[in-house]
Design an enzyme around this catalytic site. Structure first.
Site, PDB file in Angstrom:
ATOM      1  N   ASN A  95       0.827  -1.209   0.000  1.00  0.00           N
ATOM      2  CA  ASN A  95       0.000   0.000   0.000  1.00  0.00           C
ATOM      3  C   ASN A  95       0.864   1.263   0.000  1.00  0.00           C
ATOM      4  OD1 ASN A  95      -2.042  -1.821   0.155  1.00  0.00           O
ATOM      5  ND2 ASN A  95      -2.440  -1.545   2.328  1.00  0.00           N
ATOM      6  N   HIS A 139       5.807  -0.548  -2.834  1.00  0.00           N
ATOM      7  CA  HIS A 139       5.389   0.171  -4.031  1.00  0.00           C
ATOM      8  C   HIS A 139       5.478   1.686  -3.866  1.00  0.00           C
ATOM      9  CE1 HIS A 139       2.914  -3.629  -5.320  1.00  0.00           C
ATOM     10  NE2 HIS A 139       4.215  -3.798  -5.423  1.00  0.00           N
ATOM     11  N   CYS A 196      10.303  20.172  -9.978  1.00  0.00           N
ATOM     12  CA  CYS A 196      11.549  20.073  -9.227  1.00  0.00           C
ATOM     13  C   CYS A 196      12.299  21.404  -9.352  1.00  0.00           C
ATOM     14  CB  CYS A 196      12.369  18.934  -9.843  1.00  0.00           C
ATOM     15  SG  CYS A 196      13.915  18.628  -9.001  1.00  0.00           S
ATOM     16  N   CYS A 235      15.078  21.708 -10.409  1.00  0.00           N
ATOM     17  CA  CYS A 235      15.831  21.656 -11.679  1.00  0.00           C
ATOM     18  C   CYS A 235      14.932  21.982 -12.880  1.00  0.00           C
ATOM     19  CB  CYS A 235      16.522  20.297 -11.857  1.00  0.00           C
ATOM     20  SG  CYS A 235      15.414  18.972 -12.370  1.00  0.00           S
ATOM     21  N   GLY A 248      -5.240  -9.104   3.070  1.00  0.00           N
ATOM     22  CA  GLY A 248      -5.891  -8.257   2.075  1.00  0.00           C
ATOM     23  C   GLY A 248      -5.132  -8.029   0.796  1.00  0.00           C
ATOM     24  N   THR A 249      -4.558  -9.097   0.267  1.00  0.00           N
ATOM     25  CA  THR A 249      -3.939  -8.953  -1.061  1.00  0.00           C
ATOM     26  C   THR A 249      -4.433 -10.061  -1.975  1.00  0.00           C
ATOM     27  OG1 THR A 249      -1.865  -8.872  -2.314  1.00  0.00           O
ATOM     28  CG2 THR A 249      -1.809 -10.112  -0.230  1.00  0.00           C
ATOM     29  N   PRO A 291     -11.291 -12.037   3.164  1.00  0.00           N
ATOM     30  CA  PRO A 291     -12.642 -12.606   3.055  1.00  0.00           C
ATOM     31  C   PRO A 291     -12.817 -13.480   1.817  1.00  0.00           C
ATOM     32  CG  PRO A 291     -12.705 -10.186   2.975  1.00  0.00           C
ATOM     33  CD  PRO A 291     -11.271 -10.575   3.157  1.00  0.00           C
ATOM     34  N   ALA A 331     -10.076  -7.632   7.806  1.00  0.00           N
ATOM     35  CA  ALA A 331      -8.904  -7.302   8.622  1.00  0.00           C
ATOM     36  C   ALA A 331      -9.279  -6.700   9.975  1.00  0.00           C
ATOM     37  CB  ALA A 331      -8.010  -6.335   7.845  1.00  0.00           C
TER      38      ALA A 331
HETATM   39  N1  APR Z   1     -10.037  -7.311   4.824  1.00  0.00           N
HETATM   40  C1  APR Z   1      -9.114  -8.119   4.259  1.00  0.00           C
HETATM   41  N2  APR Z   1      -9.014  -8.307   2.919  1.00  0.00           N
HETATM   42  C2  APR Z   1      -9.878  -7.642   2.130  1.00  0.00           C
HETATM   43  C3  APR Z   1     -10.861  -6.780   2.647  1.00  0.00           C
HETATM   44  C4  APR Z   1     -10.920  -6.622   4.070  1.00  0.00           C
HETATM   45  N3  APR Z   1     -11.825  -5.837   4.641  1.00  0.00           N
HETATM   46  N4  APR Z   1     -11.566  -6.258   1.615  1.00  0.00           N
HETATM   47  C5  APR Z   1     -11.035  -6.779   0.484  1.00  0.00           C
HETATM   48  N5  APR Z   1     -10.024  -7.621   0.779  1.00  0.00           N
HETATM   49  C6  APR Z   1      -9.175  -8.376  -0.135  1.00  0.00           C
HETATM   50  C7  APR Z   1      -9.831  -8.765  -1.447  1.00  0.00           C
HETATM   51  O1  APR Z   1     -10.543 -10.012  -1.307  1.00  0.00           O
HETATM   52  C8  APR Z   1      -8.617  -8.915  -2.387  1.00  0.00           C
HETATM   53  O2  APR Z   1      -8.082 -10.232  -2.332  1.00  0.00           O
HETATM   54  O3  APR Z   1      -8.116  -7.516  -0.521  1.00  0.00           O
HETATM   55  C9  APR Z   1      -7.596  -7.930  -1.783  1.00  0.00           C
HETATM   56  C10 APR Z   1      -7.347  -6.688  -2.621  1.00  0.00           C
HETATM   57  O4  APR Z   1      -6.712  -7.070  -3.828  1.00  0.00           O
HETATM   58  P1  APR Z   1      -6.156  -5.984  -4.861  1.00  0.00           P
HETATM   59  O5  APR Z   1      -7.187  -4.917  -5.092  1.00  0.00           O
HETATM   60  O6  APR Z   1      -5.652  -6.709  -6.041  1.00  0.00           O
HETATM   61  O7  APR Z   1      -4.966  -5.277  -4.041  1.00  0.00           O
HETATM   62  P2  APR Z   1      -3.445  -5.718  -3.894  1.00  0.00           P
HETATM   63  O8  APR Z   1      -3.309  -7.187  -3.829  1.00  0.00           O
HETATM   64  O9  APR Z   1      -2.902  -4.908  -2.766  1.00  0.00           O
HETATM   65  O10 APR Z   1      -2.845  -5.191  -5.257  1.00  0.00           O
HETATM   66  C11 APR Z   1      -1.450  -5.287  -5.469  1.00  0.00           C
HETATM   67  O11 APR Z   1      -1.633  -4.038  -7.497  1.00  0.00           O
HETATM   68  O12 APR Z   1      -2.274  -2.268  -8.918  1.00  0.00           O
HETATM   69  C12 APR Z   1      -1.324  -2.754  -8.046  1.00  0.00           C
HETATM   70  O13 APR Z   1       0.285  -1.392  -7.063  1.00  0.00           O
HETATM   71  C13 APR Z   1      -1.050  -1.842  -6.866  1.00  0.00           C
HETATM   72  O14 APR Z   1      -0.153  -2.429  -4.695  1.00  0.00           O
HETATM   73  C14 APR Z   1      -1.151  -2.753  -5.668  1.00  0.00           C
HETATM   74  C15 APR Z   1      -0.955  -4.121  -6.270  1.00  0.00           C
END
Ligand code: APR
Length: 229
Positions: free
Chosen positions: A92, A109, A136, A138, A175-176, A202, A218
């Site tokens: 994030n 990132h 900047c 520059c 949450g990824t 979730p 979370a």
């Molecule tokens: N608690 C936990 N997880 C959650 C919640 C919550 N309340 N709400 C959503 N999620 C989960 C979703 O189920 C999903 O799997 O968070 C995840 C979000 O996924 P993405 O939107 O793909 O985010 P992320 O994995 O952080 O993306 C990675 O992609 O575009 C790039 O640079 C950007 O850092 C980012 C990277």
């Protein structure tokens, strides 16, 4: 539900993605309400878009900064911040962990709160509601110091993150979606290195086989897991 006593672990790593900030009100990238469903990244989040129209790209990021400033860390962020020796490795860019009080934060990132000049190498913290300046000293355009599509990650940051993950004994992925590399490979690295691996999400993610999967959000799962409720 299983609970974890953090004092039983030496090296705790929290690995977070956009879902960590979702309950703070920061939109995720994919899925319902996701940023990349609303905005075409080729117009707003890649180097060629910036070169075509820097002002448009900077305005988009300014909009995101204002939206993030109206959001606040939730209970899940606070639970993590109450473990000062733990490391947070986050995808994030919103700075929410730091606002909750976490100090060991590795931002894979980059950060919405920093600009850089690719011409002279200057980096500039900018934490206001609006960018102080778009140029900047520059004379070139400053760009957000974040990883856009097609950008390489800062190697020193990924090496540091991977070392910490490989030596962790507790790894909690939160949450990824596990779709963006190299971060998508970090849960497998932790599991293969022998850490006890937990996923909080979730929805099922594309990641590795965890020792414990918590299908909850979370802000609910973290206080329950660490018995801080
Ligand atoms: N608690 C936990 N997880 C959650 C919640 C919550 N309340 N709400 C959503 N999620 C989960 C979703 O189920 C999903 O799997 O968070 C995840 C979000 O996924 P993405 O939107 O793909 O985010 P992320 O994995 O952080 O993306 C990675 O992609 O575009 C790039 O640079 C950007 O850092 C980012 C990277």
């Amino acid at each position: 539900m299983k609970t974890i006593d953090p004092s039983s672990y030496q090296n705790i790593v929290f690995f977070t993605g956009a879902g960590m900030s979702a309950e703070s009100g920061v939109p995720t990238y994919r899925g319902k309400g996701g940023i990349w469903r609303q905005y075409d990244y080729e117009e707003y989040a890649c180097q060629s878009a910036f070169e075509r129209n820097p002002e448009k790209v900077l305005n988009f990021h300014d909009l995101r900064r204002r939206a993030v400033l109206d959001c606040h860390p939730h209970e899940g962020h606070q639970v993590i911040a109450r473990m000062p020796s733990a490391t947070v490795i986050t995808q994030n860019i919103d700075g929410m962990h730091q606002r909750a009080g976490s100090r060991n934060v590795i931002e894979l990132h980059g950060s919405l709160w920093r600009l850089r000049c690719d011409h002279c190498g200057t980096r500039k913290e900018d934490i206001g509601r609006e960018y102080e300046t778009l140029h900047c000293s520059c004379g070139r355009w400053l760009r957000p110091d974040i990883t856009w599509f097609g950008d390489m990650l800062d190697e020193s940051v990924t090496i540091r993150a991977m070392k910490l993950i490989a030596s962790s004994d507790l790894f909690i992925s939160i949450g990824t979606s596990g779709t963006v590399w190299p971060a998508a490979g970090y849960p497998a690295l932790a599991c293969d290195s022998g850490a006890f691996c937990i996923e909080i999400n979730p929805e099922p993610s594309g990641a590795t086989s965890f020792d414990l999967v918590i299908r909850n959000s979370a802000s609910v799962a973290l206080p329950e897991l660490f018995r801080m409720k």
